[in-house]
Scaffold this motif. Structure first.
Motif, PDB file in Angstrom:
ATOM      1  N   MET A   1      13.903  40.670 -10.268  1.00 39.61           N
ATOM      2  CA  MET A   1      13.909  39.403  -9.675  1.00 39.61           C
ATOM      3  C   MET A   1      11.947  39.529  -9.114  1.00 39.61           C
ATOM      4  SD  MET A   1      16.659  38.145  -9.563  1.00 39.61           S
ATOM      5  CE  MET A   1      18.298  37.707  -9.247  1.00 39.61           C
ATOM      6  N   ASP A   2      11.530  39.528  -9.808  1.00 38.51           N
ATOM      7  CA  ASP A   2      10.027  39.575  -8.801  1.00 38.51           C
ATOM      8  C   ASP A   2       9.426  38.332  -8.369  1.00 38.51           C
ATOM      9  OD1 ASP A   2       7.163  40.840  -9.917  1.00 38.51           O
ATOM     10  OD2 ASP A   2       6.911  39.064 -10.748  1.00 38.51           O
ATOM     11  N   VAL A   3       8.419  39.298  -7.498  1.00 36.43           N
ATOM     12  CA  VAL A   3       8.182  38.175  -6.440  1.00 36.43           C
ATOM     13  C   VAL A   3       6.473  38.797  -6.202  1.00 36.43           C
ATOM     14  CG1 VAL A   3       7.600  37.136  -3.528  1.00 36.43           C
ATOM     15  CG2 VAL A   3      10.064  37.917  -5.305  1.00 36.43           C
ATOM     16  N   GLU A   4       5.643  37.993  -6.318  1.00 34.70           N
ATOM     17  CA  GLU A   4       4.064  38.212  -6.469  1.00 34.70           C
ATOM     18  C   GLU A   4       3.066  37.208  -5.063  1.00 34.70           C
ATOM     19  OE1 GLU A   4       0.097  38.019  -9.574  1.00 34.70           O
ATOM     20  OE2 GLU A   4       1.919  37.559  -9.767  1.00 34.70           O
ATOM     21  N   LEU A   5       2.826  37.451  -4.584  1.00 35.06           N
ATOM     22  CA  LEU A   5       1.611  36.640  -3.233  1.00 35.06           C
ATOM     23  C   LEU A   5       0.506  37.029  -4.315  1.00 35.06           C
ATOM     24  CD1 LEU A   5       1.600  35.742  -0.580  1.00 35.06           C
ATOM     25  CD2 LEU A   5       0.229  37.917  -0.608  1.00 35.06           C
ATOM     26  N   VAL A   6       0.028  34.944  -4.421  1.00 39.74           N
ATOM     27  CA  VAL A   6      -1.290  34.725  -4.807  1.00 39.74           C
ATOM     28  C   VAL A   6      -1.379  34.283  -4.129  1.00 39.74           C
ATOM     29  CG1 VAL A   6      -1.886  32.834  -6.588  1.00 39.74           C
ATOM     30  CG2 VAL A   6       0.703  33.957  -6.746  1.00 39.74           C
ATOM     31  N   GLN A   7      -1.789  34.064  -2.615  1.00 30.71           N
ATOM     32  CA  GLN A   7      -3.088  33.985  -2.394  1.00 30.71           C
ATOM     33  C   GLN A   7      -2.251  33.989  -0.508  1.00 30.71           C
ATOM     34  OE1 GLN A   7      -4.981  29.705  -2.550  1.00 30.71           O
ATOM     35  NE2 GLN A   7      -2.708  28.940  -2.573  1.00 30.71           N
ATOM     36  N   GLN A   8      -3.033  33.849   0.257  1.00 31.18           N
ATOM     37  CA  GLN A   8      -2.292  33.858   2.323  1.00 31.18           C
ATOM     38  C   GLN A   8      -2.965  33.237   2.758  1.00 31.18           C
ATOM     39  OE1 GLN A   8      -3.237  36.250   3.684  1.00 31.18           O
ATOM     40  NE2 GLN A   8      -1.978  35.813   6.216  1.00 31.18           N
ATOM     41  N   ALA A   9      -3.330  32.545   2.925  1.00 27.04           N
ATOM     42  CA  ALA A   9      -4.313  32.336   4.691  1.00 27.04           C
ATOM     43  C   ALA A   9      -3.310  32.037   5.627  1.00 27.04           C
ATOM     44  CB  ALA A   9      -4.986  30.559   4.170  1.00 27.04           C
ATOM     45  N   GLY A  10      -2.441  32.226   6.607  1.00 30.19           N
ATOM     46  CA  GLY A  10      -2.060  32.750   7.724  1.00 30.19           C
ATOM     47  C   GLY A  10      -1.282  34.430   8.380  1.00 30.19           C
ATOM     48  N   THR A  11      -2.765  33.542   9.490  1.00 27.74           N
ATOM     49  CA  THR A  11      -2.471  35.630  11.021  1.00 27.74           C
ATOM     50  C   THR A  11      -1.715  35.158  11.309  1.00 27.74           C
ATOM     51  OG1 THR A  11      -4.782  35.000  11.221  1.00 27.74           O
ATOM     52  CG2 THR A  11      -4.665  36.078   8.724  1.00 27.74           C
ATOM     53  N   ASP A  12      -1.683  36.640  12.488  1.00 30.39           N
ATOM     54  CA  ASP A  12      -0.944  35.804  13.831  1.00 30.39           C
ATOM     55  C   ASP A  12      -2.490  35.151  14.660  1.00 30.39           C
ATOM     56  OD1 ASP A  12       1.449  37.657  13.015  1.00 30.39           O
ATOM     57  OD2 ASP A  12       0.319  39.247  13.655  1.00 30.39           O
ATOM     58  N   ALA A  13      -3.966  35.899  14.325  1.00 28.67           N
ATOM     59  CA  ALA A  13      -4.579  35.766  15.334  1.00 28.67           C
ATOM     60  C   ALA A  13      -5.287  34.182  14.652  1.00 28.67           C
ATOM     61  CB  ALA A  13      -6.648  35.650  14.651  1.00 28.67           C
ATOM     62  N   MET A  14      -4.113  33.565  14.316  1.00 31.90           N
ATOM     63  CA  MET A  14      -4.498  31.857  14.050  1.00 31.90           C
ATOM     64  C   MET A  14      -3.361  31.046  14.547  1.00 31.90           C
ATOM     65  SD  MET A  14      -6.199  28.913  12.716  1.00 31.90           S
ATOM     66  CE  MET A  14      -5.676  28.232  13.579  1.00 31.90           C
ATOM     67  N   VAL A  15      -2.198  31.685  14.867  1.00 28.09           N
ATOM     68  CA  VAL A  15      -1.333  30.945  15.450  1.00 28.09           C
ATOM     69  C   VAL A  15      -1.749  31.182  16.765  1.00 28.09           C
ATOM     70  CG1 VAL A  15       1.053  31.594  16.712  1.00 28.09           C
ATOM     71  CG2 VAL A  15       0.419  32.366  14.359  1.00 28.09           C
ATOM     72  N   CYS A  16      -2.503  31.857  17.285  1.00 23.96           N
ATOM     73  CA  CYS A  16      -3.134  32.269  19.229  1.00 23.96           C
ATOM     74  C   CYS A  16      -3.844  31.172  19.184  1.00 23.96           C
ATOM     75  CB  CYS A  16      -3.608  33.600  19.388  1.00 23.96           C
ATOM     76  SG  CYS A  16      -1.823  35.062  19.162  1.00 23.96           S
ATOM     77  N   ARG A  17      -4.417  31.127  18.163  1.00 24.58           N
ATOM     78  CA  ARG A  17      -5.345  29.882  18.084  1.00 24.58           C
ATOM     79  C   ARG A  17      -5.597  28.226  18.270  1.00 24.58           C
ATOM     80  NH1 ARG A  17     -10.931  30.468  13.646  1.00 24.58           N
ATOM     81  NH2 ARG A  17     -10.901  28.548  14.823  1.00 24.58           N
ATOM     82  N   ALA A  18      -4.517  28.148  17.095  1.00 23.70           N
ATOM     83  CA  ALA A  18      -3.629  27.030  17.523  1.00 23.70           C
ATOM     84  C   ALA A  18      -3.041  26.625  18.491  1.00 23.70           C
ATOM     85  CB  ALA A  18      -2.705  26.905  16.503  1.00 23.70           C
ATOM     86  N   ALA A  19      -2.256  27.945  19.412  1.00 25.51           N
ATOM     87  CA  ALA A  19      -1.548  27.603  20.394  1.00 25.51           C
ATOM     88  C   ALA A  19      -2.548  27.500  21.773  1.00 25.51           C
ATOM     89  CB  ALA A  19      -1.294  28.570  20.639  1.00 25.51           C
ATOM     90  N   ARG A  20      -3.981  28.017  22.238  1.00 24.95           N
ATOM     91  CA  ARG A  20      -4.571  27.976  22.883  1.00 24.95           C
ATOM     92  C   ARG A  20      -5.454  26.619  23.020  1.00 24.95           C
ATOM     93  NH1 ARG A  20      -5.033  33.709  22.066  1.00 24.95           N
ATOM     94  NH2 ARG A  20      -3.908  34.746  23.588  1.00 24.95           N
ATOM     95  N   VAL A  21      -5.610  25.942  21.621  1.00 25.03           N
ATOM     96  CA  VAL A  21      -6.668  24.615  21.771  1.00 25.03           C
ATOM     97  C   VAL A  21      -6.410  23.944  22.456  1.00 25.03           C
ATOM     98  CG1 VAL A  21      -5.366  23.516  19.756  1.00 25.03           C
ATOM     99  CG2 VAL A  21      -7.699  23.296  19.849  1.00 25.03           C
ATOM    100  N   SER A  22      -4.306  23.595  23.138  1.00 21.09           N
ATOM    101  CA  SER A  22      -4.548  22.497  24.377  1.00 21.09           C
ATOM    102  C   SER A  22      -4.710  23.110  25.668  1.00 21.09           C
ATOM    103  CB  SER A  22      -2.259  23.268  24.182  1.00 21.09           C
ATOM    104  OG  SER A  22      -2.264  24.245  24.265  1.00 21.09           O
ATOM    105  N   THR A  23      -5.573  24.343  25.722  1.00 19.44           N
ATOM    106  CA  THR A  23      -5.918  24.490  27.209  1.00 19.44           C
ATOM    107  C   THR A  23      -7.667  25.213  26.753  1.00 19.44           C
ATOM    108  OG1 THR A  23      -5.126  27.353  26.878  1.00 19.44           O
ATOM    109  CG2 THR A  23      -3.676  25.478  28.393  1.00 19.44           C
ATOM    110  N   LEU A  24      -7.826  25.434  26.131  1.00 17.47           N
ATOM    111  CA  LEU A  24      -9.267  25.645  25.375  1.00 17.47           C
ATOM    112  C   LEU A  24     -10.572  24.402  24.779  1.00 17.47           C
ATOM    113  CD1 LEU A  24      -9.090  29.440  24.485  1.00 17.47           C
ATOM    114  CD2 LEU A  24      -9.856  28.359  26.580  1.00 17.47           C
ATOM    115  N   GLY A  25      -9.178  23.605  23.988  1.00 23.59           N
ATOM    116  CA  GLY A  25      -9.812  22.356  23.352  1.00 23.59           C
ATOM    117  C   GLY A  25     -10.625  23.295  22.525  1.00 23.59           C
ATOM    118  N   LYS A  26     -11.955  22.613  21.876  1.00 25.29           N
ATOM    119  CA  LYS A  26     -13.021  23.325  21.157  1.00 25.29           C
ATOM    120  C   LYS A  26     -13.550  24.797  21.111  1.00 25.29           C
ATOM    121  CE  LYS A  26     -17.170  21.188  22.108  1.00 25.29           C
ATOM    122  NZ  LYS A  26     -18.054  20.475  21.588  1.00 25.29           N
TER     123      LYS A  26
END
Length: 227
Positions: free
Chosen positions: A1-26
């Protein structure tokens, strides 16, 4: 089996930014490692899942057709493109399990396990597969040589033939896949994946752990339950 990561744009920081928009807005939130860890822990523990959807992983995977079909049962948040036997001649790459792969099913559906087979069983499996692969490949080539369309000729090839596909998913969907297709003592809900499927899932998880270490840590800490 061969698995290659081709692209990635997910980070822990983005999770936090998305969560905090509910209290911080822009307002752009400051990065604070301790607060971010606490937030991701809270999101995972209380199953606030949408912040984990802001990201993408794209993998190129090479696996036997029977693994590809099992993988594609995962549909929510998943996008696929697979090589086509209609448009290209397939490659003579086939799956033969190693002698470490358990061969004997014990128990009944829903309550079964596997144990190692005897040398004779492993020999029979390997010889049977190799014979079937050689025969089917010869018939495939014979039909192509006669001018028969690839989409017809491919019908003789077995599910042990390797195929290549791309899959893209967000981190939440990736965790759902891992919760079902890996076997872990940390899991709240035990899963019993097929060995070959887990071989693929384990490689995907290694990339997930490397690129989103806090999210992966909290996923494991809270029983590998998808938020």
């Amino acid at each position: 089996m061969d698995v290659e990561l081709v692209q990635q744009a997910g980070t822990d920081a983005m999770v936090c930014r998305a969560a905090r928009v509910s209290t911080l807005g822009k307002e752009f939130p400051e990065i604070n490692d301790m607060k971010d860890r606490g937030l991701i822990n809270f999101l995972m523990r209380d199953r606030h899942g949408s912040p984990f959807e802001h990201g993408i992983f794209t993998f190129r995977i090479s696996a036997p057709i029977f693994v590809v079909r099992e993988f594609m049962r995962h549909r929510a948040g998943m996008s696929y493109n697979e090589e086509s036997g209609r448009y290209k001649e397939l490659e003579p790459v086939f799956y033969v399990p190693s002698d470490k792969r358990p061969l004997v099913q014990v128990g009944k559906a829903g309550a079964y396990d596997f144990k190692m087979g005897t040398f004779g069983q492993w020999w029979t499996a390997e010889e049977s597969m190799r014979t079937a692969y050689v025969t089917s490949w010869d018939m495939y080539q014979r039909m192509l040589a006669e001018g028969i369309a690839r989409e017809v000729a491919r019908s003789v090839l077995p599910v042990g033939t390797f195929s290549n596909f791309y899959v893209s998913c967000n981190p939440r969907s990736l965790m759902h896949l891992l919760s079902l297709r890996t076997k872990s003592h940390d899991a709240t809900y035990k899963s019993f994946p097929q060995v070959e499927m887990q071989m693929v899932a384990d490689q995907i998880e290694a990339e997930f752990k490397r690129l989103m270490p806090v999210t992966h840590e909290m996923f494991t800490k809270h029983g590998r339950v998808t938020p």
